[in-house]
Design an enzyme around this catalytic site. Sequence first.
Site, short mmCIF file in Angstrom:
data_model
loop_
_atom_site.label_atom_id
_atom_site.label_comp_id
_atom_site.label_asym_id
_atom_site.label_seq_id
_atom_site.Cartn_x
_atom_site.Cartn_y
_atom_site.Cartn_z
N ASP A 1 1.97 35.36 -20.45
CA ASP A 1 2.43 36.19 -19.23
C ASP A 1 3.74 36.67 -19.39
O ASP A 1 3.89 37.85 -19.17
CB ASP A 1 1.85 35.55 -18.06
CG ASP A 1 0.59 35.76 -17.60
OD1 ASP A 1 -0.26 36.57 -18.08
OD2 ASP A 1 0.19 34.65 -16.66
N LYS B 1 -5.97 28.07 -14.53
CA LYS B 1 -4.73 27.91 -15.21
C LYS B 1 -3.94 26.75 -15.47
O LYS B 1 -3.52 26.16 -16.54
CB LYS B 1 -3.74 29.16 -15.15
CG LYS B 1 -4.25 30.53 -15.39
CD LYS B 1 -3.31 31.54 -14.93
CE LYS B 1 -3.62 32.81 -15.27
NZ LYS B 1 -2.41 33.82 -15.26
P1 NAP Z 1 0.07 33.49 -6.23
O1 NAP Z 1 0.35 32.24 -7.00
O2 NAP Z 1 -1.17 33.31 -5.19
O3 NAP Z 1 1.09 33.88 -5.27
C1 NAP Z 1 0.77 34.96 -4.57
C2 NAP Z 1 2.55 35.41 -4.18
O4 NAP Z 1 2.44 36.47 -3.10
C3 NAP Z 1 3.30 34.18 -3.66
O5 NAP Z 1 4.56 34.46 -3.80
C4 NAP Z 1 2.98 34.62 -1.82
O6 NAP Z 1 3.85 34.10 -1.02
C5 NAP Z 1 3.11 36.00 -1.88
N1 NAP Z 1 2.38 36.74 -0.62
C6 NAP Z 1 1.03 36.63 -0.64
N2 NAP Z 1 0.64 37.64 0.68
C7 NAP Z 1 2.00 37.71 1.27
C8 NAP Z 1 2.50 38.15 2.55
N3 NAP Z 1 1.52 38.77 3.41
N4 NAP Z 1 3.63 38.35 2.82
C9 NAP Z 1 4.77 38.06 1.71
N5 NAP Z 1 4.19 37.40 0.67
C10 NAP Z 1 3.05 37.17 0.27
O7 NAP Z 1 -0.64 34.86 -7.20
P2 NAP Z 1 0.06 35.00 -8.58
O8 NAP Z 1 -0.80 34.56 -9.56
O9 NAP Z 1 1.56 34.82 -8.78
O10 NAP Z 1 -0.19 36.70 -8.66
C11 NAP Z 1 0.52 37.64 -7.78
C12 NAP Z 1 0.21 39.13 -8.03
O11 NAP Z 1 0.55 39.29 -9.50
C13 NAP Z 1 -1.30 39.54 -7.91
O12 NAP Z 1 -1.34 40.68 -7.35
C14 NAP Z 1 -1.62 39.44 -9.36
O13 NAP Z 1 -2.64 40.40 -9.33
C15 NAP Z 1 -0.46 39.89 -10.19
N6 NAP Z 1 -0.58 39.68 -11.51
C16 NAP Z 1 -0.43 40.68 -12.18
C17 NAP Z 1 -0.26 40.32 -13.75
C18 NAP Z 1 -0.33 41.35 -14.64
O14 NAP Z 1 -0.59 41.24 -15.97
N7 NAP Z 1 0.31 42.76 -14.10
C19 NAP Z 1 -0.29 39.03 -14.33
C20 NAP Z 1 -0.27 37.93 -13.12
C21 NAP Z 1 -0.43 38.16 -11.80
P3 NAP Z 1 3.63 32.75 -0.08
O15 NAP Z 1 4.26 31.76 -1.43
O16 NAP Z 1 4.74 32.77 0.84
O17 NAP Z 1 2.20 32.49 0.09
#
Ligand code: NAP
Length: 282
Positions: free
Chosen positions: A111, A74
Amino acid sequence: MSEVKEDKPPLLAGVVGFPIGHSRSPLLHGYWLKRYGINGFYIPLSLSTADFVAGIRSLPRLGFKGVNVTIPHKVSMLGLADSVSDRAALIGAVNTVTFKEDGSIRGDNTDGYGFIQNMRQHAPNWDPRSGPALVLGAGGAARAVISALLGEGVTELRLANRTRQRAQILADQFGAKVQVIDWNRATDAVDGAMTIVNTTSLGMQGQPELNISLDLAPKAATVTDLVYAPLVTPFLEQASALGLKVVDGLGMLLHQGVPGFEMWFDQRPEVDEGLRMAVLGK
Ligand code: NAP
């Protein structure tokens, strides 16, 4: 011998990522193609980082109108596009690409749009201006949610992330309305928050739960979770048990697909219950 000409070849689009097998986008677009009787295909395309640039550049020549772009491409797509929408530039990532007639590549990010449309569809009385928002997480999805909420006129946005530094980077980018909250103070920041959003991956199948108490949330708060597998996360279960309005994350995925489908297949598609069931594999 003269070259055989095809009058109307099928319209082609797809989703590019690595790995790609888990993507639900082919189910989503496949449902719409069938529903609207369009002569077209939406194809999952596995492209590693090494092959990404050459792969994307070959797609228009193969007849593709455009593609969705997902993890891990992305951010790289932002650099590869000839032009990008304001919202993609603000979010810092591209998830929807259109190959234009003049050969140029246009990047967009839908998004944040998907997030807002999902809230409007499932919480019609939700008013983003009614009070502070609390966003949990500061990854890629949080960027889209923050820019969308600010675009909707949220005046105070509390941002808590396990790694505070990542939240601070977003606050510096998005300005004074965004206040960084320590992760271990997130429970206190629930107090008065009218919109509460989990953008972390906590609560996803195979991940630990998001352990933040919603006890201090106003009774009129709306709680949403971007995680949609499971559809009802423990966080949403907690919100429901407290009588708060709840919106699951599946609709965001469905709505973010609308602008791309419309551009590639020349048909504005609807997000309805049939689509939800199809994407859930029911
Ligand atoms: P990302 O960039 O990898 O970010 C992950 C986030 O989760 C970060 O803020 C991370 O914190 C936090 N995190 C991960 N493990 C953690 C833990 N053990 N304790 C506390 N915080 C934790 O991922 P993303 O692309 O933003 O996606 C995040 C979620 O949204 C995923 O589940 C994805 O499937 C979902 N999503 C859904 C849609 C939809 O259309 N519904 C669209 C996009 C994403 P740190 O910064 O501290 O690592």
